[in-house]
Write a protein that holds these residues in place. Structure first.
Motif, PDB file in Angstrom:
ATOM      1  N   LEU A 119     -47.726 -78.669  19.136  1.00 16.93           N
ATOM      2  CA  LEU A 119     -48.488 -79.877  19.472  1.00 16.93           C
ATOM      3  C   LEU A 119     -49.801 -79.915  18.704  1.00 16.93           C
ATOM      4  N   LEU A 120     -50.382 -78.742  18.487  1.00 18.61           N
ATOM      5  CA  LEU A 120     -51.613 -78.678  17.694  1.00 18.61           C
ATOM      6  C   LEU A 120     -51.357 -79.165  16.267  1.00 18.61           C
ATOM      7  N   VAL A 121     -50.253 -78.746  15.669  1.00 18.21           N
ATOM      8  CA  VAL A 121     -49.904 -79.197  14.319  1.00 18.21           C
ATOM      9  C   VAL A 121     -49.707 -80.711  14.300  1.00 18.21           C
ATOM     10  N   LYS A 122     -49.086 -81.251  15.325  1.00 14.33           N
ATOM     11  CA  LYS A 122     -48.888 -82.698  15.405  1.00 14.33           C
ATOM     12  C   LYS A 122     -50.226 -83.432  15.354  1.00 14.33           C
ATOM     13  N   ASN A 123     -51.224 -82.936  16.103  1.00 12.42           N
ATOM     14  CA  ASN A 123     -52.554 -83.541  16.061  1.00 12.42           C
ATOM     15  C   ASN A 123     -53.198 -83.392  14.684  1.00 12.42           C
TER      16      ASN A 123
ATOM     17  N   LEU B 151     -54.597 -71.850  11.210  1.00 14.93           N
ATOM     18  CA  LEU B 151     -53.756 -73.032  11.253  1.00 14.93           C
ATOM     19  C   LEU B 151     -54.597 -74.299  11.090  1.00 14.93           C
ATOM     20  N   VAL B 152     -55.683 -74.399  11.839  1.00 17.17           N
ATOM     21  CA  VAL B 152     -56.556 -75.582  11.762  1.00 17.17           C
ATOM     22  C   VAL B 152     -57.106 -75.739  10.343  1.00 17.17           C
ATOM     23  N   GLY B 153     -57.460 -74.614   9.727  1.00 17.32           N
ATOM     24  CA  GLY B 153     -58.060 -74.642   8.398  1.00 17.32           C
ATOM     25  C   GLY B 153     -57.126 -75.125   7.308  1.00 17.32           C
ATOM     26  N   LYS B 154     -55.823 -75.177   7.579  1.00 18.89           N
ATOM     27  CA  LYS B 154     -54.880 -75.725   6.601  1.00 18.89           C
ATOM     28  C   LYS B 154     -55.006 -77.246   6.499  1.00 18.89           C
ATOM     29  N   TYR B 155     -55.600 -77.856   7.504  1.00 15.99           N
ATOM     30  CA  TYR B 155     -55.654 -79.312   7.564  1.00 15.99           C
ATOM     31  C   TYR B 155     -57.080 -79.866   7.487  1.00 15.99           C
ATOM     32  N   LEU B 156     -58.019 -79.242   8.189  1.00 14.08           N
ATOM     33  CA  LEU B 156     -59.374 -79.785   8.291  1.00 14.08           C
ATOM     34  C   LEU B 156     -60.308 -79.115   7.289  1.00 14.08           C
ATOM     35  N   LYS B 157     -61.478 -79.719   7.092  1.00 13.00           N
ATOM     36  CA  LYS B 157     -62.408 -79.283   6.050  1.00 13.00           C
ATOM     37  C   LYS B 157     -63.348 -78.174   6.501  1.00 13.00           C
ATOM     38  N   GLY B 158     -63.401 -77.929   7.797  1.00 13.06           N
ATOM     39  CA  GLY B 158     -64.295 -76.896   8.286  1.00 13.06           C
ATOM     40  C   GLY B 158     -64.630 -77.118   9.737  1.00 13.06           C
ATOM     41  N   VAL B 159     -65.803 -76.634  10.142  1.00 15.83           N
ATOM     42  CA  VAL B 159     -66.223 -76.703  11.543  1.00 15.83           C
ATOM     43  C   VAL B 159     -67.632 -77.270  11.629  1.00 15.83           C
ATOM     44  N   THR B 160     -67.956 -77.766  12.811  1.00 15.46           N
ATOM     45  CA  THR B 160     -69.334 -78.112  13.116  1.00 15.46           C
ATOM     46  C   THR B 160     -69.748 -77.362  14.366  1.00 15.46           C
ATOM     47  N   SER B 161     -70.978 -76.886  14.374  1.00 13.91           N
ATOM     48  CA  SER B 161     -71.449 -75.982  15.420  1.00 13.91           C
ATOM     49  C   SER B 161     -72.739 -76.512  16.031  1.00 13.91           C
TER      50      SER B 161
ATOM     51  N   ILE C 177     -58.874 -89.647  18.332  1.00 11.06           N
ATOM     52  CA  ILE C 177     -57.995 -90.039  17.233  1.00 11.06           C
ATOM     53  C   ILE C 177     -56.534 -89.708  17.490  1.00 11.06           C
ATOM     54  N   THR C 178     -56.251 -88.643  18.217  1.00  8.94           N
ATOM     55  CA  THR C 178     -54.868 -88.215  18.402  1.00  8.94           C
ATOM     56  C   THR C 178     -54.258 -88.721  19.701  1.00  8.94           C
ATOM     57  N   ARG C 179     -54.965 -89.573  20.407  1.00 14.43           N
ATOM     58  CA  ARG C 179     -54.399 -90.207  21.602  1.00 14.43           C
ATOM     59  C   ARG C 179     -53.336 -91.214  21.171  1.00 14.43           C
ATOM     60  N   GLU C 180     -52.302 -91.379  21.977  1.00 12.94           N
ATOM     61  CA  GLU C 180     -51.158 -92.203  21.580  1.00 12.94           C
ATOM     62  C   GLU C 180     -51.554 -93.648  21.269  1.00 12.94           C
ATOM     63  N   ASP C 181     -52.513 -94.207  22.005  1.00 15.64           N
ATOM     64  CA  ASP C 181     -52.859 -95.614  21.812  1.00 15.64           C
ATOM     65  C   ASP C 181     -54.035 -95.809  20.854  1.00 15.64           C
TER      66      ASP C 181
ATOM     67  N   THR D  43     -52.619 -80.431  23.887  1.00 18.46           N
ATOM     68  CA  THR D  43     -51.905 -79.313  23.245  1.00 18.46           C
ATOM     69  C   THR D  43     -51.822 -78.077  24.145  1.00 18.46           C
ATOM     70  N   GLY D  44     -52.529 -78.074  25.258  1.00 20.94           N
ATOM     71  CA  GLY D  44     -52.626 -76.847  26.042  1.00 20.94           C
ATOM     72  C   GLY D  44     -52.390 -77.055  27.518  1.00 20.94           C
ATOM     73  N   TYR D  45     -52.128 -75.944  28.190  1.00 26.40           N
ATOM     74  CA  TYR D  45     -51.832 -75.942  29.616  1.00 26.40           C
ATOM     75  C   TYR D  45     -52.645 -74.843  30.302  1.00 26.40           C
ATOM     76  N   LEU D  46     -52.791 -74.975  31.599  1.00 28.03           N
ATOM     77  CA  LEU D  46     -53.318 -73.893  32.423  1.00 28.03           C
ATOM     78  C   LEU D  46     -52.266 -73.585  33.481  1.00 28.03           C
ATOM     79  N   VAL D  47     -51.684 -72.414  33.378  1.00 36.80           N
ATOM     80  CA  VAL D  47     -50.655 -71.975  34.318  1.00 36.80           C
ATOM     81  C   VAL D  47     -51.350 -71.243  35.466  1.00 36.80           C
TER      82      VAL D  47
END
Length: 379
Positions: free
Chosen positions: A19-23, A53-63, A212-216, A249-253
């Motif tokens: 799901l993370l890759v999908k986003n 994984l994130v770094g394959k798609y995005l340009k970096g991070v903001t802190s 941005i990754t919300r369905e609507d 993308t995540g759950y809490l069990v």
């Protein structure tokens, strides 16, 4: 969720990398269509085991702090941006070792620290100033950067164009979990108030809050907003969503520990809204549970509470097809963002384990916590 959770520790955050890759693919499509740069906002999602994984798609991070900047540099090592309402003098020189962009919240902070930024010889660090356009559509004041008397950014009345020497970009952040129609209305205000200064800049940062990754979500409007500033002013556009990266993308069990009655059925879980999902209380909101419904929708309605002694540690009211009993597993949805980064150990309650899933490796339990994690924060 098509993942076998029977072997997971409880409670446990579980991030589904599929799901993370999908986003990430959606976010990357915006980059490809516009040439903008999208950054992961670490304040929303800092699960650094996913950074390769994130770094394959995005340009970096903001802190937003020294520690976040260091984490981004050490664990992803792409562009590192930083913004804070104020910088700590004793941390500032170390902070500069990690960052490529630094945004100041006021002209006084800019003038205080600018020479130290420009004195770095090992690299060019871009300098930005955050503005407050005094326009937002956020209904919860806790999350509204443009709320009355906000400390976030420089308003037009307090803007000092004579102090822009050495400034490379302008940053604004006015949104929270919103669609691009809000952005379209916002940029009109930003352009009207700060356009004369944007045209002097190399870049413009739209901040976060973009769902941005919300369905609507309307991607075409977002693309149009980005292209508007690029075409009008020739600036590089940055976006820095935190939630959109890890949305859904995540759950809490969690596990039912006990059930009781007091005017209604109550179930006490081995998790906690206060400790493990604090935005449930702060926003507030009611997270979805797989297989559960709204109160009264199914035959058995329960109020779900945490295991702390805080009276208000209540997750919400849910109905189930069968009565709950100790040992039953409940799976809360959308528990990747603003959970691991905000959780804590009030009452000495342990933190959930952290796990991930992908089709190649299955479930990986990445981290479990212990008494030492609790005691090491105290003295």
């Amino acid at each position: 969720m098509n993942i076998d959770i029977t072997g997971l520790p409880s409670p446990c955050y579980l991030v589904d990398e599929r799901l993370l890759v999908k986003n990430l693919e959606v976010l990357n499509s915006v980059q490809e269509r516009t040439g903008c740069s999208i950054l992961l906002a670490l304040k929303g999602f800092s699960m650094f085991s996913t950074f390769p994984l994130v770094g394959k798609y995005l340009k970096g991070v903001t802190s937003s702090s020294l520690f976040e900047a260091r984490l981004g540099r050490e664990k992803m090592d792409k562009e590192v941006h930083v913004y804070a309402p104020a910088y700590v003098d004793s941390e500032f020189d170390e902070l500069l070792e990690y960052v490529d962009h630094i945004v100041f919240n006021s002209f006084d902070q800019l003038n205080r620290f600018k020479s130290r930024v420009q004195g770095v010889t090992s690299k060019k660090i871009d300098i930005g100033i955050r503005v407050n356009p005094e326009y937002s559509e956020i209904e919860t004041p806790l999350y509204d950067p443009c709320y009355n008397n906000s400390r976030m950014g420089v308003t037009l009345a307090n803007f000092r164009p004579e102090d822009l020497d050495g400034v490379d970009g302008i940053h604004f952040h006015t949104m929270c979990e919103q669609n691009s129609d809000t952005l379209e209305r916002t940029i009109k205000v930003v352009d009207e108030k700060f356009g004369p200064y944007i045209k002097q800049m190399k870049w413009l940062n739209f901040g976060g809050g973009h769902h941005i990754t919300r369905e609507d979500y309307d991607l075409d409007t977002l693309v149009r907003c980005i292209q508007y500033f690029q075409d009008k002013y020739g600036v590089q556009v940055y976006l820095e969503p935190g939630e959109a990266i890890a949305l859904n993308t995540g759950y809490l069990v969690a596990t039912v520990l006990d059930t009781m009655k007091n005017g209604m059925d109550i179930a006490i879980l081995d998790t906690s809204a206060e400790c493990h999902m604090p935005d449930v209380l702060a926003m507030p909101y009611r997270p979805n549970i797989i297989g559960a419904g709204k109160p009264g929708e199914y035959a058995h309605t329960y109020r779900l509470g945490g295991l702390t002694c805080l009276a208000g540690d209540v997750i919400g009211d849910y109905s189930f097809k069968e009565p709950l009993k100790p040992g039953d597993k409940l799976v809360f949805c959308d528990m990747a963002h603003y959970t691991m980064v905000k959780n804590h150990m009030f009452n000495g309650v342990n933190l959930p384990a952290i796990a991930s899933y992908n089709d190649e490796e299955g479930i990986k339990v990445i981290r479990q916590f212990s008494y030492e994690d609790f005691s090491s924060r105290l003295s």
